[in-house]
Every structure is written in structure tokens, then in C-alpha cells.
Design a protein around this motif. Structure first.
Motif, short mmCIF file in Angstrom:
data_model
loop_
_atom_site.label_atom_id
_atom_site.label_comp_id
_atom_site.label_asym_id
_atom_site.label_seq_id
_atom_site.Cartn_x
_atom_site.Cartn_y
_atom_site.Cartn_z
N MET A 1 65.60 26.79 90.20
CA MET A 1 66.54 27.66 90.87
C MET A 1 65.88 28.99 91.18
N LYS A 2 65.80 29.39 92.43
CA LYS A 2 65.15 30.64 92.81
C LYS A 2 66.18 31.76 92.86
N PRO A 3 65.76 33.01 92.59
CA PRO A 3 66.69 34.13 92.67
C PRO A 3 67.15 34.32 94.11
N ALA A 800 62.90 35.53 75.65
CA ALA A 800 62.68 36.75 76.41
C ALA A 800 62.65 36.35 77.88
N LEU A 801 63.66 36.78 78.65
CA LEU A 801 63.75 36.36 80.04
C LEU A 801 62.79 37.10 80.95
N GLY A 802 62.28 38.24 80.51
CA GLY A 802 61.18 38.88 81.22
C GLY A 802 61.55 39.93 82.23
N GLY A 803 62.82 40.07 82.57
CA GLY A 803 63.21 41.06 83.57
C GLY A 803 63.32 42.45 82.99
N ALA A 804 63.21 43.46 83.85
CA ALA A 804 63.27 44.85 83.39
C ALA A 804 64.62 45.18 82.78
N ASP A 805 65.68 44.51 83.22
CA ASP A 805 67.02 44.78 82.71
C ASP A 805 67.48 43.74 81.70
N ASP A 835 70.93 29.23 79.46
CA ASP A 835 70.19 30.06 78.52
C ASP A 835 69.07 30.84 79.20
N LEU A 836 68.55 30.33 80.30
CA LEU A 836 67.39 30.94 80.96
C LEU A 836 67.77 31.71 82.22
N SER A 837 69.07 31.84 82.47
CA SER A 837 69.54 32.41 83.74
C SER A 837 70.09 33.82 83.57
N ASN A 838 70.11 34.52 84.70
CA ASN A 838 70.84 35.77 84.84
C ASN A 838 71.93 35.58 85.87
N ASP A 845 76.33 33.69 91.31
CA ASP A 845 75.92 32.46 90.64
C ASP A 845 74.82 32.79 89.64
N TRP A 846 74.55 31.82 88.77
CA TRP A 846 73.47 31.94 87.80
C TRP A 846 72.16 31.54 88.46
N VAL A 847 71.11 32.36 88.24
CA VAL A 847 69.81 32.05 88.80
C VAL A 847 68.73 32.28 87.74
N VAL A 848 67.66 31.48 87.82
CA VAL A 848 66.51 31.65 86.94
C VAL A 848 65.47 32.45 87.72
#
Length: 871
Positions: A1-3, A800-805, A835-838, A845-848
Motif C-alpha cells: 500500500m503506497k501513501p 518503529a514506523l519510521g516517520g517524523a511524526d 499495525d504498520l499503517s498510519n 484510509d490507512w496507508v503503509v
């Protein structure tokens, strides 16, 4: 799934949302947060997973009901109208007695011969899914045995944004995943026992101050509207909705909406929250009921998604209702569409049938309002004198389970070698918290005091004790059995006597202290539900410092509703052990003996962070109105960063971190492995619903809806569905009567045509798009018991999802493993797409994201032994 748009690794997602938050530093110089309208209210889905059979039965039942009967089913009969804290009207023609709604999330409130279970927070500390399920099942069994149809629990709101908030202990944890597990297992347990669970309070109900206008005014606060919890869309999805989604996935039959406002729209008429988030996006198929007196409108709340009014009257014992006859009239004149009333009745009856109940129900065998065996069945009217309490014993062998949960939920925070105890020569127990309330454990209504040992907080989330084993009684029994010398001083203020006792040779001093809180309608020592501070009550900190200055082997046991400040004394070398025993329920003393003496090797983990200062938590209770006479504004500007997430973001030292807990043995972590699954690409949901179903015509002649005085006698203050006159304006007593639905209600509020499905929703799956729960990775690790005694360990999986926020790490899975000395067990955790989405606020919607993602397996949020990068 792309942002979709702005979910890059170096920038967080937009905060634009269906419920828009426009923050600013100063009130009066910003637009208040707003909640966007969402209509129409979604109707039930006959193909919803787990609900098909219940739907079919409900449709058959509701299709036989008259308009008056449907209104009767959706409206409470009024406070004290019958036996339970809440009841709706009966449908005698179809053999359905009045449905009984009863607190609480730790036992049956206001009855006798029932159990007092450990709090949800204490159950969460076990990190044991099976124990949480068994607790829910046992509570469901007891509720069913009393004739209760809906048990008002479990709790995910408050989640625990602020540690001083009064009702945190009713829920599980400020971590949404741990709370989600607590909700899922509790709902399953309660409903497997044949009782409808009620997940509450939806949503943003994070403090007691200003939750109700009348309550606040009673405390001297001059406000005209309740508090507004102002929450942005991303935070709503990633934090506060998460555990409610798990409850919906578990098939929860009912959800209670909350007192406060959400983005300046009342929780029980907030169409964005009820219609969109809950019914549309999560696909909730059960019914939404109001908290008691949380309904503020009639037709407006009906079209906004409310399905049941509790307790039915506008204000306790007013005899007036927003629904009842007003709902009858609103349907007759077209203000509330027929499909909406049909859907309310369908949702209620489907929940009844889903848990295995039928119209042939056991009678209600208790009265919440009358404690004697005989009394009025209509307490508010003092009418219907008969036997109302049958004193049915529903406890079974649940005392054993309560003891097990309380012991396995006790967190060992510190141990320099004094524990476990082994026939100590001399035990001295100090502190009021070790002993009994001299007036009895149930002396204070709804536990609205703090005397003796603390085993539950106060408020509607309580139950009467059938007995309460105090630490003093249990420890003395153990000491006698061991041949130990034993003395106790059950006050915090006998300074000279305490010094003389604990200064003797060979003393093991055990100090018991506590901190209490509860619901806002009770004020205990100036704590209006919410705690005034995070210190121990009754000078507990001074007691600990005194005893530890006189005794080099001081053990501290804390009974509390959440974290307290340990900074001044926790690292004293004379304090050899610290235990948090939470709120353990009726087996309190036996459970703490089990842990202190090693009958249970502790493996509990702290369900919250122990900070060094109150300020270190970031968010705090709003204690004073900040918006003049208008609704106090509480801006959730910290977003998803509460508890350990906030401490990690601020890089703040802690005393004991989330997930922390010691054992009487030692463990080694090794050999992390990550296996990627074959989950396919994410496909957003498309399509639309069927049109709203309705169940036939009804008379529009108002004379058909008058009170049938020839059939039965009117009960004072009882809420009926009948009209009192055939003049519609007089019958409504509404100054706006005569306006059309189009004039009175928002656009689309009465639309019964097919509606588009949101891309994040499930086609037929409650809880959201089915693919959100696809397992993307399996993570395993080896856990070895390197000590000399059998023990249990709680490996925890963080991401750790890795995003700045994004938080530094977030809990995603855990297990409680029993491991013999020298043996190795394998931990196995999973990561789902959710679990891996924002949450992408633009895409809705939820995106990885494309950010690098890491997984950690460790023994707490800050002791992460093993790490791997997700391929």
C-alpha cells in the motif's frame, strides 16, 4: 500500500479531518474546533460477519412490532422506574420483558452475593489474554445470573491521556494495543456468557471535570456547556478509536456514547463520531446508547446515530423525555424517518439474539434502588410493593480466579533480594492501607471514601464486596502458619509507635500505601473524581520515608488507580522491594501474600509509565474553565504522544517505564527472526449499501397513540411512548414544532437511499477493511529462563514506523510464557497491516509509508533486547 499524499518519512500526515481541529494558543483568538456533519445514519448490514443469524431473528421480531413498541424498546423508563440502573420498556405482546442494563466493568453494582473483581487496569497488568477473557466470562456469568441483559463495560474511554484522570482504572492502559486486547477479550468473554457487553465511553472522555454542566455547577463552576475534547482526525484513528475498533471486531453488542463534547458537538448527537466513525467506518452493527443524562436533543440525536436513550428521562426523576412520546410524534410527523426507528429496534434486538438471549428471559432478581428484600419495584414512584431482591448467589468459584488475576497483575518494580519471603523471623506491617475500613468494606456508597485497604476506586464502576481479605489478615495468617512474629500498625500517623516497632532487630517492614480516584459525582477529600495530584494519599510518602529511615529492610506495596510519584524515595537502599498491586478486588490480601512469599512468581508488567514528576507526562487534567461561561476547551495538541510515547519523544528519564516488571528468576532474549507473509496488495472497499429497510406502514391518527388508561394505571415519572393529547403541538411541548424535517435537520438526515461505503470500511466485516488485519510479518525470538526457579516472562513486540511524526516505538503484540529453569521457549508475535499503517487524512484510509520500519522484541518499552529491520 503506497501513501496517498503527504505521508512521507520526513513529514507527518495532514491533520485535516472530518472532525476539523483548528488549534491556537489563546482562546478567543481562534476558531473553535468543529465536527463536520455526517448523514444519514447508517443502517444495519444483513450480511455483516457474525451478525447474519442475529439479523434474521431481529428482522422477524421487529417486523411484528408496532410503532409504540419500537419507541418503548429504544427509550429508558426513567431513573428508578424499575429495578436496574437502566431499563427500556417491555414488549409484552411479543413476550419480551424489559431489558436490564447494569454497571459495572468490575462486577455487578449495587447488588449482593456477587463478586468484586480486580480493575481493568490490574487485569491489563497481567499481559495475559486468557486471564482477561476468563475475567470477562466470569463477570458475564454473574450478570446473567442476576437477570442482567447488558453489562455496562468494558472501558476504553478514558484511554488514559492524563495520569490524574479519575476513571483511568476502569479501563486498561494508555496504550491502545494493550487496551484493544483488553476490550476484545472482555467483550468475547462477557458475550460468550450470554450477556451483551457495552463498550464505553465513545469517545474522548478523558477527565471528570466539566463532563456535565449540572455536576460542574454543583462544584461552583459557572459553565453553560460541557467540556469539548478537541481531537484531530489522525489522533482519533491512531489512538482513541483503536481499541473501540477491536471491540467492534469482537462483535460487541452495544456502545455507550460519552458526556462531553467532541470538537464542540455533544458525544451522543455527534454525527461524525456516531454515524461516520462508528457505524460507517468501523461497521458497528450493535446499538449506541447514551450515558445517563448524556442525551441533549430528541430528533437530532436520533438521526445522528443514537439508538437508545438512557435512563430515558431528560434529568433524573423529571418524568420528561427527549424520546418516549416525542419520538413517537417525530416519526408520525416525518421528522425522524421510519427507517431510523426500525434500525434502532433492529440493532437492539440483533444484539439480544447475537449473545444467545431469547424472548424467554430469566426474571431480574434484584433491585439497584432498594436494598431490602421487599420494597417498591418502581422506586422513584414508591409503587408496586413486593419482593424485589431475591439475594441470588452468583459468585460460583470466582474467588479463585480473582485471586489469580490479582496476584498475576501485581508488578514487582524493585527487588534487591528481600523477596520472596521465606518464613521471616519478624514481620511488621505498617499503614492504614493494610487494614479494614472500620465501618465495613461497603460502608461508603459506591466506594466514595478511602478508608482501610484500597481494592477498587469510586463511582458507578464499582461493585459491593461479598467480603474483602485485607493484607493484614492474610499476612498475619501466613505469619502464624510460618511461626513468624507478627505485628501491625494500621494507621499512617502513629509515628512514635511505628518507629519503636520497625527499629527492632530482624524486622521485615511492609508498608502499605494508596492513591484513589473515581467518578466526578463523588468528591473525596477535594478530589472531584480526578486526582488533585499524583502523590500518595494520607501522607503515604512521608510514611515510607520514615519507616525506611528506621528499618533497613523495608518493602513497599502500592494500591493505586495509576502511577504515583516515587521520586523522593524509590532508590533508597533501605527500600529493598516495591510492588504495585493495583486495585485487586475482594482477594486483595491473599493475592499479595501469594506474590510476597513466592507462591506466584511475579511476571506482571506496568500498564503505564511511572514518571519522575507530574509535569513529565505532558498532558494534564483541565481543572479550571478556560472559555468563560461557554464550553471549556481541551485541545489534544499532543496528538498520539501520551504516556511512554510522550516520554520517548521528549527523551525524558522515567522511574519505571511502560511494560516494566521484575521476576524472581532471570531471562535471556536471543535469535530474533522475521518472516514476511504472502499478504496481497491492499484493496480499498468500493460499492454502496442496500437501501434502508423498513417494516410496513402505521397509522397516522394521533388518537391511536394516546395513553390506554383503561388497560393499566399510569406510574408517576415513568416514561411511556404514548401521547397525552391529539394536538401535536401540545403533545410535543416543542417551540420549534411545525418545522419540516428539511428545516429542522441537517441535509441528508432522512435519506434512505443506498450510500457509498468508505474505502477503509469492511464490505461485510465489522472493525474496518478486512485486509487491515492481514498478517504481514511474523516475528519470533527465543526466551531462556537462566534462573533457578520456574517463572513467566512477557516478551513484547514493538515497531518503529519510521516517520517524523511517529512514536519512537509502539507496542504491537505480546505473550505471557511459562518457562522452566534452563529451558527455552519461543515467542511468536505478528504484525498486521493495521499495525504498520498510519491514518492518511487526505485519503481517509490507512496507508503503509515508505519509511524504513524496525521491529523490537524486549521486556519493556525501554528494554528492547532484540532488533530487526522489516524486509
Amino acid at each position: 500500500m503506497k501513501p496517498a499524499a503527504a505521508l512521507a518519512c520526513l513529514a507527518g500526515g495532514s491533520l485535516a479531518a472530518a472532525a476539523t481541529l483548528n488549534p491556537s494558543n489563546k482562546l478567543g483568538k481562534r476558531d473553535l474546533a468543529t465536527s463536520e456533519p455526517f448523514y444519514p445514519s447508517p443502517w444495519m448490514n444483513p450480511n455483516a460477519e457474525g451478525w447474519q443469524e442475529a439479523y434474521a431473528k431481529a428482522r422477524d421480531f421487529v417486523s411484528q412490532m408496532t410503532l409504540l413498541e419500537k419507541v418503548n424498546l429504544t427509550t429508558g423508563v426513567g431513573w428508578g422506574g424499575e429495578q436496574c440502573v437502566g431499563q427500556v420498556g417491555a414488549i409484552p405482546r411479543l413476550g419480551l420483558r424489559s431489558l436490564c442494563f447494569q454497571d459495572s466493568p468490575l462486577g455487578i453494582r449495587g447488588t449482593d452475593y456477587n463478586s468484586a473483581f480486580p480493575s481493568g487496569q490490574t487485569a491489563a497488568a497481567t499481559f495475559d489474554r486468557g486471564l482477561i477473557y476468563r475475567r470477562g466470562y466470569a463477570m458475564g456469568e454473574e450478570a446473567k445470573g442476576k437477570g442482567v441483559n447488558v453489562l455496562l463495560g468494558p472501558v476504553a474511554g478514558p484511554l488514559g491521556r492524563m495520569p490524574a484522570a479519575g476513571r483511568n482504572w476502569e479501563g486498561f492502559s494508555p496504550d491502545p494495543v494493550l487496551t484493544g486486547v483488553g476490550m476484545f477479550e472482555s467483550v468475547k468473554g462477557i458475550q460468550d456468557a450470554g450477556v451483551i457487553a457495552c463498550a464505553k465511553h465513545f469517545i474522548g472522555n478523558e477527565q471528570e471535570h466539566f463532563r456535565q454542566v449540572g455536576e460542574a455547577q454543583g462544584y461552583g463552576f459557572d459553565i453553560k456547556e460541557t467540556l469539548s475534547s478537541n481531537i484531530d482526525d489522525k489522533t482519533m484513528h491512531e489512538l482513541y478509536m483503536w481499541p473501540f475498533a477491536d471491540a467492534v471486531r469482537a462483535g460487541v453488542g452495544s456502545i455507550m456514547c460519552s458526556y462531553q463534547q467532541i470538537n464542540n458537538s455533544y458525544g451522543c448527537q455527534n454525527s461524525a463520531a456516531l454515524n461516520h466513525l462508528l457505524k460507517n467506518e468501523l461497521g458497528f452493527q450493535g446499538f449506541i446508547l447514551s450515558d445517563w443524562q448524556a442525551q441533549h436533543t430528541g430528533a437530532a440525536s436520533a438521526v445522528a446515530g443514537l439508538d437508545m436513550s438512557m435512563p430515558g428521562d431528560t434529568v433524573f426523576n423529571s418524568g420528561e423525555s427527549f424520546w418516549g412520546p416525542n419520538l413517537t410524534l417525530a416519526v408520525l410527523n416525518g421528522t425522524v424517518p421510519t427507517y431510523r426507528l426500525d434500525d434502532m429496534a433492529m440493532r437492539i434486538m440483533a444484539a439480544v439474539f447475537k449473545v444467545g438471549q431469547s424472548t424467554d428471559m430469566e426474571p431480574i432478581n434484584f433491585s439497584f434502588f432498594v436494598q431490602d428484600t421487599y420494597g417498591p419495584i418502581h422506586a422513584s414512584a414508591n409503587e408496586g410493593y413486593q419482593q424485589v431482591n431475591f439475594h441470588v448467589d452468583v459468585r460460583g468459584d470466582h474467588g479463585h480466579l480473582i485471586r489469580e488475576i490479582a496476584a498475576k497483575g501485581t508488578v514487582l518494580l524493585k527487588n534487591t533480594g528481600s523477596l520472596p519471603l521465606n518464613k521471616p523471623k519478624f514481620v511488621a506491617v505498617i499503614g492504614e492501607d493494610a487494614g479494614p475500613n472500620p465501618n465495613g468494606p461497603n460502608a461508603c456508597s459506591d466506594r466514595g471514601c478511602n478508608r482501610g485497604t484500597l481494592a477498587m476506586g469510586w463511582g458507578s464502576g464499582t461493585a459491593n464486596y461479598p467480603y474483602l481479605i485485607t493484607p493484614d489478615a492474610a499476612l498475619q495468617a501466613q505469619a502464624v502458619s510460618d511461626g513468624s512474629r507478627y505485628e501491625s500498625i494500621l494507621t499512617n500517623y502513629a509515628t512514635s509507635q511505628t518507629k519503636a516497632l520497625v527499629s527492632k532487630d530482624n524486622v521485615t517492614a511492609i508498608v502499605f500505601v494508596n492513591a484513589d480516584s473515581g467518578e466526578g459525582y463523588i468528591n473525596v477529600d477535594g478530589n472531584i473524581g480526578d486526582r488533585k495530584n499524583l502523590t500518595l494519599w494520607k501522607d503515604g510518602d512521608a510514611l515510607i520515608k520514615n519507616v525506611s529511615s528506621w528499618c533497613s529492610n523495608t518493602i513497599v506495596v502500592i494500591h493505586s488507580v495509576g502511577p504515583t510519584l516515587l521520586t523522593d524515595w524509590y532508590d533508597s537502599p533501605n527500600i529493598t522491594a516495591i510492588l504495585w498491586a493495583g486495585l485487586p478486588g475482594q482477594e486483595s490480601g491473599n493475592a499479595i501474600v501469594d506474590v510476597l512469599y513466592g507462591k506466584v512468581n511475579p511476571a506482571a508488567r506496568s500498564p503505564f509509565t511511572w514518571g519522575a514528576t507530574r509535569e513529565s507526562y505532558g498532558a494534564d487534567v483541565l481543572y479550571e474553565p478556560n472559555n468563560g461561561n461557554d464550553a471549556p476547551q481541551q485541545d489534544f495538541t499532543e496528538g498520539v504522544f501520551i504516556d511512554y510515547r510522550y516520554f520517548d519523544k521528549a527523551n525524558t528519564p522515567v522511574i519505571y517505564e511502560f511494560g516494566y516488571g521484575l521476576s524472581y528468576t532471570t531471562f535471556e532474549y536471543s535469535n530474533i527472526r522475521v518472516e514476511k507473509s504472502n499478504a496481497g496488495e491492499y484493496n480499498p472497499t468500493t460499492g454502496e449499501t442496500a437501501p434502508a429497510p423498513t417494516f410496513g406502514n402505521f397509522s397516522t391518527d394521533l388518537s391511536d397513540y394516546l395513553f390506554p388508561s383503561s388497560e393499566f394505571r399510569y406510574i408517576y415519572q415513568y416514561i411511556y411512548p404514548y401521547l397525552n393529547t391529539t394536538d401535536p403541538e401540545d403533545a410535543s411541548a416543542d417551540p420549534h414544532y411545525g418545522q419540516t424535517a428539511e428545516e429542522f435537520l441537517p441535509p441528508h438526515a432522512t435519506d434512505a437511499s443506498p450510500q457509498p461505503l468508505p474505502r477503509s470500511a469492511g464490505k461485510n466485516e465489522p472493525g474496518g477493511n478486512r485486509q487491515l488485519y492481514d498478517v504481514m510479518y511474523t516475528v519470533t525470538a527465543d526466551i531462556t529462563n537462566t534462573g533457578s526457579v520456574v517463572g513467566e516472562e512477557v516478551p513484547q513486540l514493538y515497531v518503529a514506523l519510521g516517520g517524523a511524526d511517529d512514536p519512537v516505538v509502539q507496542l504491537r503484540d505480546f505473550a505471557r510464557l511459562r518457562i522452566d529453569p534452563g529451558q527455552t521457549a519461543q515467542f511468536r508475535g505478528t504484525l498486521t497491516r493495521r499495525d504498520l499503517s498510519n491514518w492518511d487524512t487526505a485519503l481517509q484510509d490507512w496507508v503503509v509509508s515508505d519509511c524504513e520500519k524496525k521491529v523490537f522484541v524486549g521486556r519493556s518499552s525501554r528494554k528492547l533486547d532484540l532488533c530487526a529491520v522489516l524486509p
